[in-house]
Design a protein around this motif. Structure first.
Motif, PDB file in Angstrom:
ATOM      1  N   LEU A 178      28.166  10.485  19.515  1.00  0.00           N
ATOM      2  CA  LEU A 178      28.936  11.733  19.509  1.00  0.00           C
ATOM      3  C   LEU A 178      29.125  12.268  20.924  1.00  0.00           C
ATOM      4  O   LEU A 178      30.242  12.614  21.324  1.00  0.00           O
ATOM      5  CB  LEU A 178      28.219  12.777  18.645  1.00  0.00           C
ATOM      6  CG  LEU A 178      28.865  14.172  18.617  1.00  0.00           C
ATOM      7  CD1 LEU A 178      30.239  14.115  17.975  1.00  0.00           C
ATOM      8  CD2 LEU A 178      27.973  15.165  17.896  1.00  0.00           C
ATOM      9  N   LEU A 179      28.047  12.336  21.703  1.00  0.00           N
ATOM     10  CA  LEU A 179      28.152  12.864  23.061  1.00  0.00           C
ATOM     11  C   LEU A 179      28.957  11.930  23.959  1.00  0.00           C
ATOM     12  O   LEU A 179      29.713  12.392  24.832  1.00  0.00           O
ATOM     13  CB  LEU A 179      26.751  13.064  23.648  1.00  0.00           C
ATOM     14  CG  LEU A 179      25.886  14.118  22.938  1.00  0.00           C
ATOM     15  CD1 LEU A 179      24.536  14.238  23.630  1.00  0.00           C
ATOM     16  CD2 LEU A 179      26.590  15.471  22.914  1.00  0.00           C
ATOM     17  N   ALA A 180      28.823  10.616  23.747  1.00  0.00           N
ATOM     18  CA  ALA A 180      29.606   9.665  24.546  1.00  0.00           C
ATOM     19  C   ALA A 180      31.098   9.819  24.261  1.00  0.00           C
ATOM     20  O   ALA A 180      31.921   9.797  25.185  1.00  0.00           O
ATOM     21  CB  ALA A 180      29.151   8.238  24.261  1.00  0.00           C
ATOM     22  N   VAL A 195      33.869  10.829  26.999  1.00  0.00           N
ATOM     23  CA  VAL A 195      35.036   9.984  27.231  1.00  0.00           C
ATOM     24  C   VAL A 195      36.321  10.748  26.925  1.00  0.00           C
ATOM     25  O   VAL A 195      37.311  10.654  27.658  1.00  0.00           O
ATOM     26  CB  VAL A 195      34.948   8.692  26.391  1.00  0.00           C
ATOM     27  CG1 VAL A 195      36.256   7.916  26.454  1.00  0.00           C
ATOM     28  CG2 VAL A 195      33.807   7.825  26.882  1.00  0.00           C
ATOM     29  N   ARG A 196      36.321  11.552  25.838  1.00  0.00           N
ATOM     30  CA  ARG A 196      37.507  12.360  25.510  1.00  0.00           C
ATOM     31  C   ARG A 196      37.833  13.328  26.632  1.00  0.00           C
ATOM     32  O   ARG A 196      38.984  13.458  27.036  1.00  0.00           O
ATOM     33  CB  ARG A 196      37.256  13.153  24.220  1.00  0.00           C
ATOM     34  CG  ARG A 196      37.391  12.361  22.949  1.00  0.00           C
ATOM     35  CD  ARG A 196      37.604  13.230  21.735  1.00  0.00           C
ATOM     36  NE  ARG A 196      36.978  14.526  21.792  1.00  0.00           N
ATOM     37  CZ  ARG A 196      37.503  15.629  21.278  1.00  0.00           C
ATOM     38  NH1 ARG A 196      38.681  15.581  20.732  1.00  0.00           N
ATOM     39  NH2 ARG A 196      36.857  16.774  21.318  1.00  0.00           N
ATOM     40  N   MET A 229      49.416  13.221  21.314  1.00  0.00           N
ATOM     41  CA  MET A 229      48.358  12.281  20.932  1.00  0.00           C
ATOM     42  C   MET A 229      47.112  12.999  20.429  1.00  0.00           C
ATOM     43  O   MET A 229      46.058  12.399  20.270  1.00  0.00           O
ATOM     44  CB  MET A 229      47.997  11.380  22.121  1.00  0.00           C
ATOM     45  CG  MET A 229      49.178  10.582  22.639  1.00  0.00           C
ATOM     46  SD  MET A 229      48.706   9.420  23.930  1.00  0.00           S
ATOM     47  CE  MET A 229      48.253  10.554  25.232  1.00  0.00           C
ATOM     48  N   GLY A 230      47.213  14.313  20.199  1.00  0.00           N
ATOM     49  CA  GLY A 230      46.063  15.097  19.781  1.00  0.00           C
ATOM     50  C   GLY A 230      45.490  14.659  18.456  1.00  0.00           C
ATOM     51  O   GLY A 230      44.281  14.787  18.219  1.00  0.00           O
ATOM     52  N   THR A 231      46.321  14.136  17.553  1.00  0.00           N
ATOM     53  CA  THR A 231      45.825  13.703  16.242  1.00  0.00           C
ATOM     54  C   THR A 231      44.819  12.578  16.377  1.00  0.00           C
ATOM     55  O   THR A 231      43.747  12.600  15.745  1.00  0.00           O
ATOM     56  CB  THR A 231      47.003  13.248  15.362  1.00  0.00           C
ATOM     57  OG1 THR A 231      47.937  14.326  15.240  1.00  0.00           O
ATOM     58  CG2 THR A 231      46.512  12.848  13.983  1.00  0.00           C
ATOM     59  N   ALA A 232      45.133  11.594  17.203  1.00  0.00           N
ATOM     60  CA  ALA A 232      44.197  10.477  17.409  1.00  0.00           C
ATOM     61  C   ALA A 232      42.917  10.957  18.079  1.00  0.00           C
ATOM     62  O   ALA A 232      41.814  10.495  17.742  1.00  0.00           O
ATOM     63  CB  ALA A 232      44.863   9.398  18.253  1.00  0.00           C
ATOM     64  N   LEU A 248      39.119  10.696  16.351  1.00  0.00           N
ATOM     65  CA  LEU A 248      37.954  10.063  16.970  1.00  0.00           C
ATOM     66  C   LEU A 248      36.741  10.989  16.916  1.00  0.00           C
ATOM     67  O   LEU A 248      35.621  10.560  16.649  1.00  0.00           O
ATOM     68  CB  LEU A 248      38.280   9.699  18.425  1.00  0.00           C
ATOM     69  CG  LEU A 248      37.245   8.888  19.198  1.00  0.00           C
ATOM     70  CD1 LEU A 248      36.992   7.560  18.530  1.00  0.00           C
ATOM     71  CD2 LEU A 248      37.694   8.688  20.633  1.00  0.00           C
ATOM     72  N   PHE A 249      36.970  12.273  17.145  1.00  0.00           N
ATOM     73  CA  PHE A 249      35.884  13.246  17.085  1.00  0.00           C
ATOM     74  C   PHE A 249      35.328  13.359  15.670  1.00  0.00           C
ATOM     75  O   PHE A 249      34.111  13.425  15.467  1.00  0.00           O
ATOM     76  CB  PHE A 249      36.391  14.600  17.578  1.00  0.00           C
ATOM     77  CG  PHE A 249      35.371  15.705  17.487  1.00  0.00           C
ATOM     78  CD1 PHE A 249      34.256  15.688  18.306  1.00  0.00           C
ATOM     79  CD2 PHE A 249      35.534  16.746  16.596  1.00  0.00           C
ATOM     80  CE1 PHE A 249      33.305  16.698  18.234  1.00  0.00           C
ATOM     81  CE2 PHE A 249      34.594  17.758  16.512  1.00  0.00           C
ATOM     82  CZ  PHE A 249      33.474  17.742  17.331  1.00  0.00           C
ATOM     83  N   VAL A 250      36.217  13.369  14.675  1.00  0.00           N
ATOM     84  CA  VAL A 250      35.784  13.476  13.278  1.00  0.00           C
ATOM     85  C   VAL A 250      34.954  12.258  12.882  1.00  0.00           C
ATOM     86  O   VAL A 250      33.930  12.383  12.182  1.00  0.00           O
ATOM     87  CB  VAL A 250      37.004  13.651  12.350  1.00  0.00           C
ATOM     88  CG1 VAL A 250      36.594  13.518  10.888  1.00  0.00           C
ATOM     89  CG2 VAL A 250      37.662  15.001  12.586  1.00  0.00           C
TER      90      VAL A 250
END
Length: 421
Positions: free
Chosen positions: A32-34, A38-39, A285-288, A292-294
């Motif tokens: 999660l933190l990685a 990266v995000r 590109m916010g959906t992708a 990834l966060f979800v």
């Protein structure tokens, strides 16, 4: 304090299961933190794909289209800019430097960019870092010299002094090639993690020399062909270019110059602020990004459910332990508190181990990630947002620890001191 000691002693007695649970939570926390690191860095790197450029000017079209072909080498311009318009922009009192760029050709799927010497002097990326040559030098007076991006040189195994032939158009396989005018590799840029790595850089004169004997998108035949030596002796000043990158003396003048360019009467031009256009493109590109966060959140949830399963599974085996504690004076809330503390201890140990794994991973991958992807993952203390995530994980662990605690609370001394089979 006594309950905490008992909880730790109980976990030590079941150390193998506890360690597996801690490790599962640690991996999920680390992931999660990685992902968050990266995000965050990917967004910052994306926003700084081009840095220090105040305006990008091209033929009037969509702002995203202009950004895509001028910065990311994706797509093509709807029209070109006259060279006289570029000269007027470069001579403007507010303009400190101007970089002309010309697109249109390719080499084995990689785009070719025609530009000037100012490109190597003024182009910036990733927090105003300048372009650096890994080896060789920039192109000079000879129009048939090329400087390769790092990815092009590595993927196609080119070295200094090698000759290559450019193709007309941007297809990966082209039937129209400039076989009669080969280019010599004189330099290779250091890796930047930006589209620069995937670009072949030639001079504007070289771009013009390639097409001096082309008409209507086709090469001339027979005596009308112009050799490389003949092209060197010709006036190779271009008549048109694709776009212009502008750096201004004062940031304050950015909006006024943008409006002036957009209202330019010589030809229809469009000036965009690269930072604004990059944010607009990122928002698409916010959906992708959110997906990834979800996914990372679900991984953390899976780790916590594993912890809950381990505690619940051990309840039946620990009924004798609970009955003994009750028999020596422990109240039901002591038993419940014991299980909540165990859940909290497992989650806290997993979070701390996850942080340690994160920093070990960053330390090990920092160099390669920056070299290949242009992402600089700094070894900094967790941000307030990351602390908030860790706090939310601990709160979730407390809530989940309440489930076995409630079950233990409901168990009575009537369960007996005998072991249930």
């Amino acid at each position: 304090m006594h309950l905490l000691r008992i909880a730790l002693a109980s976990l030590a007695n079941r150390r193998f299961t506890a360690l597996l649970t801690v490790f599962a939570i640690a991996l999920s926390v680390c992931l999660l933190l990685a992902v968050e690191r990266v995000r965050h860095e990917a967004r910052a790197s994306f926003a700084s794909t081009i840095s220090g450029t105040d305006l990008i000017v091209g033929a009037r079209a969509g702002s995203l289209n202009l950004l895509l072909y001028s910065v990311f080498r994706i797509g093509n311009a709807t029209n070109n800019i006259r060279w006289t318009s570029y000269e007027q922009l470069a001579a403007h009192r507010q303009v400190k430097w101007a970089i002309p760029i010309s697109l249109g050709d390719s080499h084995r799927g990689y785009r070719v960019l025609g530009t000037s010497q100012g490109y190597f002097e003024h182009y910036r990326y990733a927090r105003s870092q300048p372009l650096r040559l890994r080896e060789g030098r920039p192109f000079a007076a000879d129009p048939f010299e090329v400087v390769l991006g790092a990815e092009v040189a590595e993927a196609l195994h080119y070295r200094l002094g090698d000759d290559l032939v450019l193709a007309h158009g941007v297809a990966s396989i082209s039937l129209l090639k400039h076989d009669d005018k080969p280019f010599r590799v004189v330099g290779v840029l250091a890796r930047t993690g930006t589209p620069v790595d995937r670009t072949l850089h030639i001079s504007l004169a070289g771009m013009q020399a390639l097409h001096v004997d082309w008409q209507g998108g086709m090469p001339a035949r027979g005596a009308a062909r112009v050799s490389a030596e003949q092209a060197r002796a010709m006036d190779l000043q271009p008549e048109q270019i694709t776009a212009v990158l502008l750096g201004l003396h004062s940031k304050i003048a950015t909006f006024s110059l943008q409006r002036e360019i957009n209202e330019y009467r010589g030809e229809p031009l469009l000036a965009i602020l690269p930072g604004v256009a990059l944010q607009e493109l990122w928002s698409l590109m916010g959906t992708a990004e959110q997906a990834l966060f979800v996914v990372s959140l679900f991984v953390v949830l899976t780790g916590l459910i594993g912890m809950l399963t381990a505690i619940l599974t051990s309840l039946n085996e620990r009924r004798r332990e609970m009955a003994i504690l009750r028999s020596v004076g422990a109240r039901p809330w002591h038993i419940a508190g014991l299980l909540v503390l165990e859940a909290l201890a497992l989650a806290l140990a997993g979070a701390l181990l996850g942080l340690a794994l994160l920093y070990l991973g960053i330390a090990a991958a920092q160099g390669p990630v920056q070299a290949h992807y242009g992402l600089y993952l700094a070894l900094t203390v967790p941000t307030l947002y990351e602390w908030t995530l860790l706090g939310a994980i601990l709160a979730a662990a407390l809530l989940m620890g309440g489930v076995p605690a409630w079950r233990a609370y409901r168990q009575s001394l009537a369960d007996g001191l005998s072991i249930r089979l």
